[in-house]
Design a protein around this motif. Structure first.
Motif, PDB file in Angstrom:
ATOM      1  N   TRP A  43     -18.969 -12.925 -46.828  1.00 22.34           N
ATOM      2  CA  TRP A  43     -17.485 -13.657 -47.625  1.00 22.34           C
ATOM      3  C   TRP A  43     -15.993 -12.524 -46.970  1.00 22.34           C
ATOM      4  O   TRP A  43     -14.837 -12.636 -46.223  1.00 22.34           O
ATOM      5  CB  TRP A  43     -17.331 -14.436 -48.670  1.00 22.34           C
ATOM      6  N   TYR A  85      -4.170 -20.715 -53.930  1.00 22.27           N
ATOM      7  CA  TYR A  85      -5.809 -20.282 -53.672  1.00 22.27           C
ATOM      8  C   TYR A  85      -6.864 -20.501 -54.768  1.00 22.27           C
ATOM      9  O   TYR A  85      -7.523 -20.836 -54.710  1.00 22.27           O
ATOM     10  CB  TYR A  85      -5.534 -19.046 -52.608  1.00 22.27           C
ATOM     11  N   VAL A  86      -6.276 -19.728 -55.970  1.00 22.61           N
ATOM     12  CA  VAL A  86      -6.500 -19.802 -56.839  1.00 22.61           C
ATOM     13  C   VAL A  86      -7.413 -21.130 -57.434  1.00 22.61           C
ATOM     14  O   VAL A  86      -8.266 -21.771 -57.711  1.00 22.61           O
ATOM     15  CB  VAL A  86      -6.070 -19.317 -57.584  1.00 22.61           C
ATOM     16  N   ALA A  89      -9.962 -22.356 -54.866  1.00 22.10           N
ATOM     17  CA  ALA A  89     -10.980 -21.546 -55.658  1.00 22.10           C
ATOM     18  C   ALA A  89     -12.426 -22.406 -56.535  1.00 22.10           C
ATOM     19  O   ALA A  89     -13.312 -22.151 -55.912  1.00 22.10           O
ATOM     20  CB  ALA A  89     -10.921 -20.146 -55.169  1.00 22.10           C
ATOM     21  N   PHE A  90     -11.349 -23.290 -57.648  1.00 25.93           N
ATOM     22  CA  PHE A  90     -11.805 -23.538 -58.434  1.00 25.93           C
ATOM     23  C   PHE A  90     -12.181 -25.107 -58.748  1.00 25.93           C
ATOM     24  O   PHE A  90     -12.635 -25.326 -59.347  1.00 25.93           O
ATOM     25  CB  PHE A  90     -11.453 -22.889 -59.626  1.00 25.93           C
ATOM     26  N   LEU A  93     -13.178 -26.629 -53.205  1.00 24.60           N
ATOM     27  CA  LEU A  93     -14.173 -26.134 -53.202  1.00 24.60           C
ATOM     28  C   LEU A  93     -15.758 -25.930 -53.607  1.00 24.60           C
ATOM     29  O   LEU A  93     -16.335 -26.683 -53.049  1.00 24.60           O
ATOM     30  CB  LEU A  93     -14.336 -24.313 -53.432  1.00 24.60           C
ATOM     31  N   SER A 260     -13.598 -20.992 -44.831  1.00 21.02           N
ATOM     32  CA  SER A 260     -14.167 -20.478 -46.277  1.00 21.02           C
ATOM     33  C   SER A 260     -15.427 -22.025 -45.986  1.00 21.02           C
ATOM     34  O   SER A 260     -16.632 -21.392 -46.332  1.00 21.02           O
ATOM     35  CB  SER A 260     -13.323 -21.626 -46.854  1.00 21.02           C
ATOM     36  N   THR A 266     -20.428 -21.370 -52.228  1.00 21.31           N
ATOM     37  CA  THR A 266     -19.509 -21.727 -53.283  1.00 21.31           C
ATOM     38  C   THR A 266     -18.991 -20.379 -53.834  1.00 21.31           C
ATOM     39  O   THR A 266     -17.349 -19.706 -53.886  1.00 21.31           O
ATOM     40  CB  THR A 266     -19.439 -22.355 -54.605  1.00 21.31           C
ATOM     41  N   ARG A 267     -19.551 -19.950 -54.250  1.00 27.60           N
ATOM     42  CA  ARG A 267     -19.889 -18.139 -55.103  1.00 27.60           C
ATOM     43  C   ARG A 267     -18.276 -16.942 -53.931  1.00 27.60           C
ATOM     44  O   ARG A 267     -17.652 -16.486 -53.815  1.00 27.60           O
ATOM     45  CB  ARG A 267     -20.277 -17.320 -55.568  1.00 27.60           C
ATOM     46  N   SER A 269     -17.514 -18.295 -51.126  1.00 34.07           N
ATOM     47  CA  SER A 269     -16.216 -18.239 -50.625  1.00 34.07           C
ATOM     48  C   SER A 269     -15.012 -18.476 -51.641  1.00 34.07           C
ATOM     49  O   SER A 269     -13.444 -18.498 -50.960  1.00 34.07           O
ATOM     50  CB  SER A 269     -16.381 -20.029 -50.870  1.00 34.07           C
ATOM     51  N   GLN A 270     -15.422 -18.574 -52.352  1.00 32.63           N
ATOM     52  CA  GLN A 270     -14.152 -18.256 -54.120  1.00 32.63           C
ATOM     53  C   GLN A 270     -13.755 -17.179 -53.343  1.00 32.63           C
ATOM     54  O   GLN A 270     -12.335 -16.849 -53.636  1.00 32.63           O
ATOM     55  CB  GLN A 270     -14.888 -18.355 -54.806  1.00 32.63           C
ATOM     56  N   LYS A 271     -14.494 -15.940 -53.368  1.00 32.23           N
ATOM     57  CA  LYS A 271     -14.010 -14.914 -53.256  1.00 32.23           C
ATOM     58  C   LYS A 271     -13.349 -14.181 -52.432  1.00 32.23           C
ATOM     59  O   LYS A 271     -12.146 -13.594 -52.131  1.00 32.23           O
ATOM     60  CB  LYS A 271     -15.080 -13.091 -53.393  1.00 32.23           C
TER      61      LYS A 271
END
Length: 490
Positions: A43, A85-86, A89-90, A93, A260, A266-267, A269-271
């Motif tokens: 990541w 982006y946030v 991510a949540f 993704l 991504s 998932t975790r 990719s979120q970072k």
């Protein structure tokens, strides 16, 4: 040594390095490597690549020049990008990873049906082809000015050569090559901009304190615009447009999401997304600081501003009073941004067309899939070249505005499809969805014209939101029966 020769040597040296990175990344590659990078990308590397991926040749050329008319208003939009982006991510993704999607548009088939799925894929194809062509057109135009025109070489040959080079380094490794070459690109971009700021400041005789004062006091360094809601630079218009533009052009774009989705889970990719989005803000700020410095340089030397603000960076970088190293850094940053962005676009277009439109991955024959993928990759390269040539003869708008204007029209229906699919439970008449997605941009254009003509209201990139709302309204009208399927949960 003449400028064309210097540019050619710089391009050749960068391309050798690019091919070396691509060869390293594509060793032992297969179709899974091309489409998803085997979901093994670390990541932090993807985050650095994601930051650079959002910066194309258009950014490199157009953003510094934007300060003349709009100051640092673009940063208002980039703040919105971070919020977007946030949300990606949540919300998005987890949705994509849960379904183990190769192409993110596969979700539309699950939620709506085949017709909607194809509609989303075609809108992405049109969006990405036009957007990538505009971005790369800017680079080809600059190379034509610096290299090919002085050598008497026509623009068409310029496009053929550059597209062929991009096809060559992406044909085998796909997403994995894109991630590692984006990492190289990010490093070259940051280095180029920082060093250009340094050398121009030295040429002007500025110390670090004098540099910061000169930029801070200059009229082009204004960032926040709260005074006139009718103008395109108004803060809340820019900020909200940035939020939804990031969601549409990153979270709902196969090109951006393919990086991504190459992360392990998932975790991770979120970072990658959150770190990449925050880093992007500071890199864009560097481009705008450079823009102010370029304007100060031109004014101090009595240089007339060009008709198109996109030409400012190239004009200063190749000016006789500026050290030759600035010109080399300009070319290096430009081709790093352009080659990587175009290569990434070709990879995503190939993936989406092969998987979403042709459905070649469903035949179960890996050799046949490989053959189809390579033929599609070549066809996408040729199509992009033709669109670039068309822009060369038809375009008269500054590039960064052209990119986001196109995105507002073409990504609006995609955003509307995903919003409806995730937050409303009722199914729709699948076969009528293409008509809704075509009508929404037309209605958006009509509303934009009416607001401007009758009320003097300048519609900016919030046009994307209007477009998506028209799409959602149309889907609501097409909804049928009871909620036979639940709204999709992450």
């Amino acid at each position: 040594m003449s400028l064309p020769v210097i540019v050619i040597i710089t391009i050749a040296a960068y391309f050798v390095l690019l091919m070396a990175v691509s060869y390293y990344a594509s060793r032992g590659s297969d179709n899974s490597t091309f489409f998803t990078g085997n979901r093994k990308a670390p990541w932090p590397v993807v985050a650095f690549a994601t930051m650079g991926a959002a910066i194309s040749g258009v950014t490199f050329i157009s953003v510094p020049g934007m300060v003349v008319a709009k100051g640092y208003a673009y940063l208002q939009m980039v703040l919105g990008f971070i919020v977007g982006y946030v949300a990606i991510a949540f919300v998005l993704l987890p949705l994509f990873y849960k379904r183990n999607l190769i192409s993110i548009y596969g979700y539309l088939e699950e939620r709506f049906g085949r017709s909607t799925y194809r509609t989303g894929a075609w809108f992405f194809f049109i969006s990405k082809m036009l957007g990538a062509a505009v971005r790369f057109f800017v680079v080809c135009a600059v190379l034509q000015l610096l290299v090919f025109s002085p050598l008497g070489i026509p623009f068409i040959f310029n496009v053929i050569v550059t597209i062929a080079l991009i096809w060559l380094y992406t044909v085998q490794g796909g997403v994995k090559s894109v991630i590692w070459t984006d990492t190289l690109k990010s490093f070259c971009l940051i280095m180029s901009v920082v060093l250009c700021i340094y050398f121009v400041a030295v040429n002007l005789g500025f110390s670090f304190g004098e540099l910061t004062s000169a930029i801070g006091e200059h009229h082009t360094s204004r960032m926040f615009f709260f005074d006139n809601p009718k103008e395109g630079t108004y803060f809340w218009k820019q900020f909200l447009a940035g939020v939804f533009m990031a969601i549409a052009t990153n979270g709902l774009d196969q090109d951006m999401m393919q990086r991504s989705l190459a992360c392990k889970d998932t975790r991770q990719s979120q970072k990658n997304l959150i770190v990449g989005g925050i880093t992007q803000f500071f890199v864009i700020a560097l481009f705008l600081l450079l823009g102010t410095l370029l304007v100060i340089f031109m004014d101090s030397k009595g240089i007339a501003h060009p008709e198109k603000s996109d030409d400012i960076f190239a004009m200063v970088a190749t000016h006789p009073d500026v050290p030759i190293v600035v010109g080399i850094l300009f070319v290096l940053g430009l081709i790093a941004a352009a080659y990587s962005a175009a290569g990434s676009a070709l990879t995503s277009l190939t993936t989406s067309f092969t998987v979403d439109i042709l459905g070649a991955h469903k035949h179960g024959d890996d050799k046949r899939l490989t053959r189809t993928r390579k033929l599609v990759h070549m066809a996408m390269s040729g199509c992009m070249g033709l669109v670039i040539i068309a822009f060369y003869y038809l375009s008269n708008q500054d590039a960064i505005s052209a990119v986001y204007t196109l995105a507002s029209y073409t990504y609006g229906p995609i955003l509307g499809l995903f919003v409806y699919g995730m937050f409303w439970k009722k199914p729709v008449h699948d076969r009528f969805v293409p008509a809704v997605c075509i009508a929404a941009p037309c209605l958006s254009w009509a509303l934009q014209y009416a607001l401007s003509h009758f009320f003097g209201y300048e519609t900016s990139f919030e046009l994307l939101i209007i477009n998506a709302l028209f799409t959602v309204a149309g889907l609501r009208l097409l909804s049928v029966g009871k909620a036979s399927r639940p709204a999709v949960q992450a």
